[in-house]
Design an enzyme around this catalytic site. Structure first.
Site, PDB file in Angstrom:
ATOM      1  N   HIS A   1       0.904  -1.159  -0.004  1.00 49.75           N
ATOM      2  CA  HIS A   1       0.012  -0.027   0.034  1.00 49.75           C
ATOM      3  C   HIS A   1       0.885   1.142  -0.018  1.00 49.75           C
ATOM      4  CE1 HIS A   1      -3.635  -2.144   0.964  1.00 49.75           C
ATOM      5  NE2 HIS A   1      -2.921  -3.200   1.308  1.00 49.75           N
TER       6      HIS A   1
ATOM      7  N   ASP B   1      -5.996   5.516   1.692  1.00 51.94           N
ATOM      8  CA  ASP B   1      -6.105   4.253   1.278  1.00 51.94           C
ATOM      9  C   ASP B   1      -7.471   3.719   1.295  1.00 51.94           C
ATOM     10  OD1 ASP B   1      -5.775   1.156   1.310  1.00 51.94           O
ATOM     11  OD2 ASP B   1      -3.672   1.782   1.210  1.00 51.94           O
TER      12      ASP B   1
END
Length: 280
Positions: free
Chosen positions: A22, A128
């Site tokens: 990520h 995210d």
């Protein structure tokens, strides 16, 4: 507003989930936005920041951008926790509880800063896509938020349709035949097979599988954001993107990010979108 203040670019806060898969693509996105002339604050955990310092060249690579800076927060876990494998669910829960109030404090403090600091307050958040608590904070404070799913469109769409798969009885599945077609993911029904789904869709009790339930809940929450960014491109996944846009029109396919950085493109579409949402 004087001319000097008008010349200060918009300020974007980028907030990845604290895992390598990520953080890495979101760092690439941050660099692209710096190329486009925006100020970027990259918010990571203390643990992630130490790993970047120890094992990477991120600081030296991004030092050339005067508008880039790191901010760090704790993730709520003990220093010796491995933050991987069997502890993934604990990390997510701890991070959500710890980071949510800290994100709010950081944004409120940022808004209260002296206007002559050379940076505008954060005018847009890119968080995210598996952290819906960031959407809660953005809505509370009144800052536009974009979510970034760091995977391909087909991966996102398979998670988005996860509840439908459970209701249709297509998951969880038993047995060893992994070539059985999956029919309830629109746009992928002609080629998606059991083997293409995440491993934790296999032979488990969906209601008791915490990691899967977390991913499904947070994926469904992404539609609350102003827009979504995916690390893919139209020629590769246009048909899947069309399915997703039927429910979520503001999807930007801006990948592959590593290629944009290698052969830097002058297409500033995502940056222009951020400027628009920022009211600039």
């Amino acid at each position: 507003m004087d001319d000097q203040e008008k010349e200060i670019p918009p300020h974007v806060l980028i907030f990845p989930y604290p895992a390598q898969g990520h953080v890495s693509p979101m760092l690439k996105l941050a660099e692209l936005l710096c190329h486009a002339g925006l100020h970027v604050t990259f918010l990571v955990t203390h643990f992630t920041h130490r790993r970047l310092l120890r094992h990477g060249t991120v600081h030296s690579q991004l030092a050339r951008y005067t508008g880039f800076r790191f901010e760090t927060i704790p993730d709520g876990l003990p220093e010796d926790d491995p933050r991987s494998g069997d502890t993934v669910t604990e990390l997510f829960r701890s991070f959500r509880v710890t980071a949510k109030p800290l994100l709010g404090e950081l944004l409120r403090s940022d808004r209260a800063r002296d206007s002559d600091s050379g940076r505008k307050p954060v005018s847009c958040i890119i968080a995210d896509g598996i952290m819906s608590f960031a959407i809660d904070v953005a809505e509370e404070i009144g800052i536009p938020i974009i979510v970034f799913r760091t995977t391909a469109a087909c991966n996102f769409w398979a998670y988005f349709c996860g509840t439908k798969l459970i209701e249709a009885g297509e998951i969880p599945f038993q047995g060893n035949d992994m070539d059985v077609p999956i029919k309830c993911v629109s746009g992928m029904d002609g080629f998606l097979r059991r083997r293409d789904l995440p491993s934790f869709y296999r032979g488990r009790d969906m209601a008791d599988h915490d990691h899967l339930q977390i991913l499904l809940r947070n994926t469904l929450q992404t539609t609350r954001a102003r827009a979504m960014i995916l690390n893919t491109f139209e020629d590769l996944e246009g048909s899947i993107l069309a399915q997703a846009r039927s429910l979520y029109p503001q999807i930007y396919a801006i990948g592959p990010l590593h290629a944009h950085l290698k052969y830097y493109s002058n297409d500033k579409g995502p940056a222009n979108g951020i400027l628009a949402w920022s009211g600039k």
